[in-house]
Design a protein around this motif. Structure first.
Motif, PDB file in Angstrom:
ATOM      1  N   GLY A 275      -0.941  17.393  10.400  1.00  0.00           N
ATOM      2  CA  GLY A 275      -0.713  18.129   9.157  1.00  0.00           C
ATOM      3  C   GLY A 275       0.625  17.862   8.498  1.00  0.00           C
ATOM      4  O   GLY A 275       1.203  18.761   7.878  1.00  0.00           O
ATOM      5  N   ALA A 276       1.114  16.624   8.615  1.00  0.00           N
ATOM      6  CA  ALA A 276       2.383  16.254   7.980  1.00  0.00           C
ATOM      7  C   ALA A 276       2.104  15.667   6.601  1.00  0.00           C
ATOM      8  O   ALA A 276       1.443  14.636   6.479  1.00  0.00           O
ATOM      9  N   ALA A 277       2.614  16.310   5.582  1.00  0.00           N
ATOM     10  CA  ALA A 277       2.373  15.862   4.208  1.00  0.00           C
ATOM     11  C   ALA A 277       3.628  15.218   3.632  1.00  0.00           C
ATOM     12  O   ALA A 277       4.754  15.538   4.027  1.00  0.00           O
ATOM     13  N   GLY A 278       3.409  14.302   2.696  1.00  0.00           N
ATOM     14  CA  GLY A 278       4.512  13.729   1.937  1.00  0.00           C
ATOM     15  C   GLY A 278       5.099  12.455   2.502  1.00  0.00           C
ATOM     16  O   GLY A 278       6.036  11.900   1.920  1.00  0.00           O
ATOM     17  N   ILE A 279       4.582  11.956   3.622  1.00  0.00           N
ATOM     18  CA  ILE A 279       5.091  10.701   4.174  1.00  0.00           C
ATOM     19  C   ILE A 279       4.535   9.531   3.372  1.00  0.00           C
ATOM     20  O   ILE A 279       3.347   9.491   3.044  1.00  0.00           O
ATOM     21  N   ASP A 280       5.385   8.586   3.059  1.00  0.00           N
ATOM     22  CA  ASP A 280       5.008   7.388   2.302  1.00  0.00           C
ATOM     23  C   ASP A 280       4.657   6.287   3.308  1.00  0.00           C
ATOM     24  O   ASP A 280       5.541   5.713   3.942  1.00  0.00           O
ATOM     25  N   PHE A 281       3.383   6.002   3.467  1.00  0.00           N
ATOM     26  CA  PHE A 281       2.926   4.963   4.396  1.00  0.00           C
ATOM     27  C   PHE A 281       2.842   3.632   3.655  1.00  0.00           C
ATOM     28  O   PHE A 281       2.164   3.537   2.620  1.00  0.00           O
ATOM     29  N   ARG A 282       3.508   2.615   4.192  1.00  0.00           N
ATOM     30  CA  ARG A 282       3.570   1.328   3.495  1.00  0.00           C
ATOM     31  C   ARG A 282       3.220   0.183   4.427  1.00  0.00           C
ATOM     32  O   ARG A 282       3.680   0.129   5.576  1.00  0.00           O
ATOM     33  N   LEU A 283       2.460  -0.752   3.891  1.00  0.00           N
ATOM     34  CA  LEU A 283       2.150  -1.989   4.594  1.00  0.00           C
ATOM     35  C   LEU A 283       3.150  -3.035   4.140  1.00  0.00           C
ATOM     36  O   LEU A 283       3.269  -3.328   2.950  1.00  0.00           O
ATOM     37  N   GLY A 284       3.916  -3.595   5.077  1.00  0.00           N
ATOM     38  CA  GLY A 284       4.899  -4.591   4.684  1.00  0.00           C
ATOM     39  C   GLY A 284       5.654  -5.146   5.873  1.00  0.00           C
ATOM     40  O   GLY A 284       5.646  -4.585   6.962  1.00  0.00           O
ATOM     41  N   ASP A 285       6.315  -6.269   5.639  1.00  0.00           N
ATOM     42  CA  ASP A 285       7.059  -6.983   6.666  1.00  0.00           C
ATOM     43  C   ASP A 285       8.497  -6.488   6.690  1.00  0.00           C
ATOM     44  O   ASP A 285       9.254  -6.686   5.735  1.00  0.00           O
ATOM     45  N   GLY A 286       8.881  -5.833   7.768  1.00  0.00           N
ATOM     46  CA  GLY A 286      10.246  -5.374   7.911  1.00  0.00           C
ATOM     47  C   GLY A 286      10.676  -4.440   6.797  1.00  0.00           C
ATOM     48  O   GLY A 286       9.993  -3.474   6.452  1.00  0.00           O
TER      49      GLY A 286
END
Length: 237
Positions: free
Chosen positions: A68-79
């Motif tokens: 139930g953690a809201a507001g996290i920005d999940f990103r796909l990327g290198d380093g």
């Protein structure tokens, strides 16, 4: 009621070093346990959880939903390639080899601009990471050891600055003189190096003899560091 999330010891130590209100970027987040825990406890102003691969990032998102953690920005990327300098003031890179952490930082020289705190937890080759930090404009401001599932891991806090480390400090820790696990950490390294030297001594190749000589220099430095630790922590011995 959301489930309770308990961090493993190495991540719990890192969490305790994150300053309240930090803008966090967790690189190579995998399950995103750290940013999820920090978000749930209101410890960060923002959190980016990034990973190079889609599978780990999917697991990270699932962790966020589960707890139930809201507001996290999940990103796909290198380093740090897809993270802007102004988006984070605290950068965590944990759970990978020291040489890989160094490579990520080398591709993001802005991390040594004086506005960012690095919290780094190498799984192996910590000496490569310490050397990189020394050579590339960083200073280790804090270092500690943590025992997690029977293995000792170093955790480093670094910022922009200058430092000079001895051969012993490169391999045995920059700031571990009073760490309760310091002697065990050094002894384990000594044992591994002794085995490597013994193997090289069985070779007649010139290159192997030179490697053995270099390892013996490290062994001497670590033995000296062990004595320093004992004098600092075991008065009268």
């Amino acid at each position: 009621m959301p489930k309770h999330l308990e961090l493993p010891p190495r991540l719990a130590l890192i969490a305790s070093w994150v300053r309240p209100g930090a803008k966090l970027a967790d690189v190579g987040t995998d399950h995103a346990y750290l940013p999820v825990w920090l978000t749930l406890h209101g410890r960060v102003a923002s959190a980016i959880a990034s990973d190079l691969r889609k599978g780990p990032l999917a697991r990270a998102r699932e962790t966020g939903r589960t707890y139930g953690a809201a507001g996290i920005d999940f990103r796909l990327g290198d380093g740090l390639a897809f993270i802007r300098p102004d988006e984070a003031d605290t950068i965590v890179i944990a759970g990978m080899g020291g040489e890989n952490i160094a490579a990520i930082l080398a591709d993001a020289p802005w991390t040594a601009d004086g506005h960012h705190t690095l919290l780094l937890q190498p799984q192996s080759r910590a000496e490569d990471l310490r050397r990189f930090l020394m050579d590339r404009g960083y200073a280790i401001t804090r270092e500690a050891l943590v025992l997690d599932r029977g293995t000792i891991y170093p955790v480093l806090e670094a910022e922009a600055g200058e430092m000079e480390l001895t051969l012993g400090q490169l391999h045995g820790g920059a700031k571990l003189l009073h760490d309760p696990l310091g002697e065990r950490y050094i002894i384990e390294k000594i044992i591994r190096l002794q085995g490597a030297v013994a193997g090289l001594n069985r070779s007649s190749a010139t290159a192997d003899r030179e490697k053995a000589d270099a390892l013996r220099d490290i062994l001497t430095a670590l033995l000296s560091m062990r004595e320093e630790w004992r004098h600092a922590n075991c008065p009268g011995n």
